[in-house]
Design an enzyme around this catalytic site. Structure first.
Site, PDB file in Angstrom:
ATOM      1  N   CYS A 136       0.804  -1.205   0.000  1.00 58.14           N
ATOM      2  CA  CYS A 136       0.000   0.000   0.000  1.00 58.14           C
ATOM      3  C   CYS A 136       0.841   1.261   0.000  1.00 58.14           C
ATOM      4  O   CYS A 136       0.314   2.332  -0.235  1.00 58.14           O
ATOM      5  CB  CYS A 136      -0.964  -0.029   1.169  1.00 58.14           C
ATOM      6  SG  CYS A 136      -0.244  -0.594   2.687  1.00 58.14           S
TER       7      CYS A 136
HETATM    8  C1  LIG Z   1       0.179  -4.670   3.277  1.00 59.48           C
HETATM    9  S1  LIG Z   1       1.268  -5.987   3.480  1.00 59.48           S
HETATM   10  C2  LIG Z   1       0.172  -7.364   3.464  1.00 59.48           C
HETATM   11  C3  LIG Z   1      -0.262  -7.807   4.816  1.00 59.48           C
HETATM   12  C4  LIG Z   1      -1.045  -9.082   4.840  1.00 59.48           C
HETATM   13  N1  LIG Z   1      -2.148  -9.053   3.932  1.00 59.48           N
HETATM   14  C5  LIG Z   1      -1.550  -9.405   6.242  1.00 59.48           C
HETATM   15  O1  LIG Z   1      -2.730  -9.531   6.430  1.00 59.48           O
HETATM   16  O2  LIG Z   1      -0.744  -9.517   7.172  1.00 59.48           O
HETATM   17  C6  LIG Z   1       2.042  -6.107   1.913  1.00 59.48           C
HETATM   18  C7  LIG Z   1       3.104  -7.193   1.851  1.00 59.48           C
HETATM   19  O3  LIG Z   1       3.550  -7.313   0.489  1.00 59.48           O
HETATM   20  C8  LIG Z   1       4.891  -7.768   0.530  1.00 59.48           C
HETATM   21  N2  LIG Z   1       5.509  -7.529  -0.789  1.00 59.48           N
HETATM   22  C9  LIG Z   1       5.764  -6.335  -1.374  1.00 59.48           C
HETATM   23  N3  LIG Z   1       6.299  -6.509  -2.590  1.00 59.48           N
HETATM   24  C10 LIG Z   1       6.392  -7.843  -2.791  1.00 59.48           C
HETATM   25  C11 LIG Z   1       6.866  -8.645  -3.865  1.00 59.48           C
HETATM   26  N4  LIG Z   1       7.363  -8.079  -4.967  1.00 59.48           N
HETATM   27  N5  LIG Z   1       6.801  -9.978  -3.744  1.00 59.48           N
HETATM   28  C12 LIG Z   1       6.295 -10.546  -2.614  1.00 59.48           C
HETATM   29  N6  LIG Z   1       5.831  -9.843  -1.567  1.00 59.48           N
HETATM   30  C13 LIG Z   1       5.876  -8.506  -1.647  1.00 59.48           C
HETATM   31  C14 LIG Z   1       5.498  -6.963   1.677  1.00 59.48           C
HETATM   32  O4  LIG Z   1       6.660  -7.582   2.195  1.00 59.48           O
HETATM   33  C15 LIG Z   1       4.336  -6.915   2.680  1.00 59.48           C
HETATM   34  O5  LIG Z   1       4.466  -7.913   3.653  1.00 59.48           O
END
Ligand SMILES: C[S@@+](CC[C@H](N)C(=O)[O-])C[C@H]1O[C@@H](n2cnc3c(N)ncnc32)[C@H](O)[C@@H]1O
Length: 372
Positions: free
Chosen positions: A78
């Site tokens: 986000c």
């Molecule tokens: C807003 S958090 C999601 C939280 C999750 N939905 C929860 O309920 O705990 C977004 C996540 O996307 C991951 N992320 C960002 N870019 C990514 C990528 N290219 N590949 C895999 N994960 C990614 C981040 O590490 C982060 O943990």
């Protein structure tokens, strides 16, 4: 029907983080068959508490082979959409990550898609117009879903925190759309006092607290319960703060060092956990919240243990998460769709969340609740 209900519903979870949403789905009895995140610490926490997760960048992973998938969830990053961030939106490479979900949807054809994101996603622009419209159009026109999204105040669902988030749900049978969001919860004490009740040093992560610099402790300690830096005498402020105080309009009335009162609902727990500009001072103690305390505001159970190389990483994992309680309520409601409950049985006894003011706690709007 009974036999059908014994079958565990399958979930594929993208951008799973430490597993807030996934914990909610497992609490509701779903089976998380695939999960991924590229943050090592979040994966460590996930493995300790939930199960297997693939550590890696989603853009470099193949879509797994999974048949009969029930739900695909994705809380794509986000930061690029966040009002607190740069608002570079879609030009930021992280802002393109939502497209990864289409790759998965195309191959796995889940019965339901659930996206969670910050409010800023609603005003993020793309070449064709609004990002949210592009997402809805793609799900509708390319993949044949019916889509509904809502801006929700999660405190209306029993999460003890003012947390405003967008949840989008896409299903194939449009008759269920009016019944796809959970009902509001209006009978819970959401105060900070109630939320922190019973925490002792014996609980995991309770001794973990971010170290602050002496100036932060000095000023933070002087702030009364329910106050902020605005409660402090001008004369005692450091020069930098005096400058801000002299021109509050220019600085958008910052509410540094907010210390909520015990009877209030906690403000949003964010990943950019900053003691000076997030309301994270303990109501009565001369310190900010511990890792366990902020986990409580996010509805993680006390036996959910946060791992990671440092305390900051744990605060971030928690701030990034979907509160498990919200995940569980969404998951429970979706069972009606997955197990095809008769529509006629899906009557609502409370007002719809859309009828509530998203910026106000539910207790200010009690009149509207339970009128049916
Ligand atoms: C807003 S958090 C999601 C939280 C999750 N939905 C929860 O309920 O705990 C977004 C996540 O996307 C991951 N992320 C960002 N870019 C990514 C990528 N290219 N590949 C895999 N994960 C990614 C981040 O590490 C982060 O943990």
């Amino acid at each position: 029907m009974k036999r059908l209900q014994n079958k565990k519903l399958k979930v594929v979870s993208m951008f799973s983080g430490c597993g807030g949403m996934d914990l909610g789905f497992s609490q509701a009895g779903y089976d998380i068959v695939w999960a991924n995140d590229f943050n090592e610490d979040a994966c460590e926490t996930y493995r300790k508490n939930i199960g297997d997760i693939i550590l890696g960048d989603v853009t470099e992973l193949d879509v797994p082979d999974i048949s009969d998938l029930d739900v695909l969830t994705a809380g794509f990053p986000c930061q690029p959409f966040s009002n607190a961030g740069s608002r570079k939106g879609i030009e930021d490479p992280r802002g393109q990550l939502y497209k990864q979900t289409f790759k998965f949807i195309e191959k796995l054809k889940p019965k339901v898609v659930v996206f969670e994101n910050v409010r800023g996603i609603l005003s993020t622009k793309v070449v064709t117009g609004n990002l949210i419209d592009e997402i809805v159009d793609t799900l509708t026109n390319e993949y044949g879903y019916h889509v509904k999204y809502r801006l929700l105040n999660l405190s209306h669902f029993g999460v003890p925190q003012k947390r405003i988030r967008v949840i989008l749900i896409a299903v194939k049978n449009k008759n269920y759309l009016d019944h796809i969001f959970p009902e509001v919860v209006d009978n819970k004490d959401l105060s900070i006092r109630a939320t922190l009740k019973g925490i002792t040093n014996r609980l995991p992560n309770q001794k973990e607290i971010m170290r602050l610099n002496p100036q932060a402790i000095h000023y933070g300690s002087m702030i009364p319960e329910g106050g902020s830096w605005k409660s402090l005498d001008y004369d005692i402020l450091p020069e930098r703060w005096k400058k801000i105080r002299d021109d509050m309009v220019k600085y958008h009335y910052p509410n540094f060092f907010r210390r909520y009162a015990r009877h209030e609902i906690q403000g949003t727990i964010t990943a950019a956990f900053k003691p000076e500009n997030a309301g994270v001072w303990h109501p009565t103690k001369d310190r900010i919240y511990t890792v366990r305390e902020i986990a409580r505001f996010q509805t993680f159970p006390d036996d959910f243990i946060f791992e990671g190389r440092n305390i900051k990483s744990k605060y971030q994992q928690i701030g990034n998460a979907v509160p498990p309680l919200m995940g569980m309520l969404v998951a429970e409601q979706l069972k009606h769709y997955c197990y095809t409950t008769e529509i006629g049985k899906l009557k609502r006894s409370k007002v719809e969340s859309t009828e509530l003011n998203v910026n106000q706690p539910i207790y200010n709007q009690k009149i509207a609740v339970n009128i049916r």
